[in-house]
Design an enzyme around this catalytic site. Structure first.
Site, short mmCIF file in Angstrom:
data_model
loop_
_atom_site.label_atom_id
_atom_site.label_comp_id
_atom_site.label_asym_id
_atom_site.label_seq_id
_atom_site.Cartn_x
_atom_site.Cartn_y
_atom_site.Cartn_z
CB CYS A 1 48.71 44.57 47.68
SG CYS A 1 50.11 44.81 46.58
CE LYS B 1 47.78 39.31 34.04
NZ LYS B 1 49.26 39.32 33.98
CG ASP C 1 48.70 35.92 37.27
OD1 ASP C 1 49.63 35.49 36.56
OD2 ASP C 1 48.23 37.06 37.19
NE ARG D 1 51.50 40.24 27.95
CZ ARG D 1 51.36 38.97 27.54
NH1 ARG D 1 52.17 38.48 26.61
NH2 ARG D 1 50.45 38.20 28.08
CB CYS E 1 44.89 47.38 47.70
SG CYS E 1 45.04 48.75 46.56
CB CYS F 1 50.37 52.47 46.56
SG CYS F 1 51.16 51.01 45.85
CG ASP G 1 46.99 36.86 42.04
OD1 ASP G 1 46.73 35.98 41.19
OD2 ASP G 1 47.22 38.05 41.75
NE ARG H 1 55.12 33.03 33.99
CZ ARG H 1 54.82 32.28 32.94
NH1 ARG H 1 55.33 32.56 31.75
NH2 ARG H 1 54.02 31.24 33.05
CE1 TYR H 2 52.30 35.13 30.79
CE2 TYR H 2 52.55 37.28 31.85
CZ TYR H 2 52.01 36.01 31.83
OH TYR H 2 51.18 35.62 32.85
NE ARG I 1 54.39 43.07 41.20
CZ ARG I 1 53.82 43.66 40.14
NH1 ARG I 1 53.52 44.93 40.15
NH2 ARG I 1 53.56 42.94 39.06
C1 LIG Z 1 49.80 40.49 33.69
C2 LIG Z 1 51.19 40.65 33.30
C3 LIG Z 1 51.53 41.20 32.06
C4 LIG Z 1 50.49 41.68 31.07
O1 LIG Z 1 49.68 40.65 30.62
P1 LIG Z 1 48.44 40.94 29.63
O2 LIG Z 1 47.67 39.68 29.64
O3 LIG Z 1 49.03 41.29 28.31
O4 LIG Z 1 47.69 42.09 30.19
C5 LIG Z 1 52.87 41.31 31.76
N1 LIG Z 1 53.82 40.89 32.60
C6 LIG Z 1 53.52 40.35 33.80
C7 LIG Z 1 54.63 39.90 34.68
C8 LIG Z 1 52.20 40.22 34.19
O5 LIG Z 1 51.91 39.69 35.40
S1 SF4 Z 2 47.28 46.55 44.46
FE1 SF4 Z 2 49.24 46.77 45.57
S2 SF4 Z 2 50.62 47.80 44.15
FE2 SF4 Z 2 48.51 48.09 43.36
S3 SF4 Z 2 47.86 50.08 44.24
FE3 SF4 Z 2 47.16 48.47 45.62
S4 SF4 Z 2 48.80 48.29 47.16
FE4 SF4 Z 2 49.65 49.40 45.40
#
Ligand SMILES: *Cc1c(COP(=O)(O)O)cnc(C)c1O
Ligand code: SF4
Length: 350
Positions: free
Chosen positions: A111, A318, A311, A95, A108, A104, A274, A91-92, A113
């Protein structure tokens, strides 16, 4: 690896605590997007006599999860459309995040995701690892890689060793982040052997990214596990999620952040919830979040103060929640400018 004791059924959880009406109704329905799973360790931290226990709210599901709001999506960060490869999110520019496993130690309820977590995607395959390492070799602009999921520490030491070794063969220069919640949900996973293995295979530079959301999660066991990492040179950063009925008050967050610092953990982010499906009962309105942030900033040192961030909807990325990114506030919600210069609206109530 130490045996991971978990419970995943209504019958088992009822031996520990009396479920509320809303919790029972969740167990009676069949369409949940995120299954129930909690380690017996984490469950033991919950006060069975307190229906509002802040740890309970994070892991015991409620029928409120079936109330999906109009603004909510299954993939609010649009991670799928930012994935050049299976499991790799880019996305960035500088990184990437790798989804190592969908499992996991505890799921949570907040979550973000859940389009991926616990969806039978299992552990990254050898073929996928190979593709990722080739991608990294061809994308030298990538300076950091997040090992995430799910929770990468659900992999065996052996599998983790293979994965990191293969990444290091192509990119010795990459800074790695091990993103894990086991320090809060299953700290016994961290052993001397694991930490020594990580050092021996050249994992450094590696940061450990934790998620502690409440002071009650910082136990003797988690402090011991944090120390194992710190003493072998792993800096630890914490990312909390602002959660209604868990930590949405200044006193709790102040105590949490100070405790973290006293155990040599740097509070890094405090995330606004989120807009993921089924999480509205845990989300704190922005208005309140900003107020909490302002008061926290007054009370905490720079070291103890995390960056309050969110986000932006539809994969806007972010942004720190401060006025620089805030364009206006209106009927439709708060209007932000993304780092890419685009416009995104976060609703004032949802
Ligand atoms: C949050 C995130 C990161 C890391 O972002 P930082 O602001 O550097 O902590 C990298 N990739 C994705 C897809 C993210 O959601
Ligand atoms: S937030 Fe989602 S991915 Fe992270 S530990 Fe909890 S359940 Fe697992």
């Amino acid at each position: 690896m130490i045996l991971h004791k978990t419970i995943s059924t209504r019958e088992e959880v009822e031996k520990y605590l009396r479920l509320s009406e809303n919790e029972i109704r969740w167990f009676e329905q069949t369409e949940a997007s995120l299954p129930f799973l909690v380690s017996t360790y984490y469950l033991s931290l919950i006060d069975p006599d307190d229906p509002h226990d802040p740890l309970r709210r994070q892991v015991i599901p409620s029928i409120e999860e079936s109330e999906i709001q109009e603004c909510e999506l299954l993939d609010p960060l649009q991670e799928v459309s930012h994935s050049p490869l299976n499991r790799l999110i880019h996305r960035y520019d500088n990184r990437v995040a790798l989804l190592v496993t969908d499992r996991c130690a505890t799921y949570c309820r907040h979550c973000f995701r859940r389009r991926f977590t616990a969806t039978e995607k299992s552990v990254i395959s050898d073929k996928e690892v190979k593709e990722v390492t080739i991608y990294l070799a061809n994308h030298k602009e990538v300076k950091e890689m997040l090992l995430t999921g799910g929770d990468p520490l659900l992999l065996s030491d052996e599998k983790l060793r293979n994965l990191i070794t293969q990444i290091r063969e192509k990119r010795a220069d990459l800074t790695l982040r091990l993103c894990t919640r086991v320090l809060a949900t299953y700290p016994m996973r961290i052993t001397k052997e694991l930490v020594e293995t990580l050092v021996a295979i050249g994992s450094h530079p590696m940061f450990v990214m934790t998620q502690f959301n409440h002071p009650k999660e910082i136990t003797t066991e988690s402090v011991q596990s944090l120390s194992l990492f710190i003493e072998r040179g792993f800096p630890i950063m914490n990312q909390s999620v602002l959660l209604k009925g868990v930590n949405d008050d200044v006193d709790t967050l102040e105590e949490l952040m100070n405790l973290l610092v006293s155990h040599r953990v740097k509070p890094y982010y405090l995330f606004q919830g989120d807009l993921v499906e089924g999480s509205s009962h845990l989300r704190v309105p922005l208005e309140k979040g900003v107020e909490i942030e302002r008061e926290l900033r007054r009370r905490l040192s720079g070291l103890a103060m995390p960056q309050y961030a969110l986000d932006l909807p539809h994969g806007g990325g972010k942004v720190p929640l401060n006025s620089t990114y805030l364009e206006s506030r209106g009927e439709e919600g708060w209007v932000f400018k993304t780092l890419d210069g685009e416009r995104r609206v976060y609703p004032s109530t949802c």
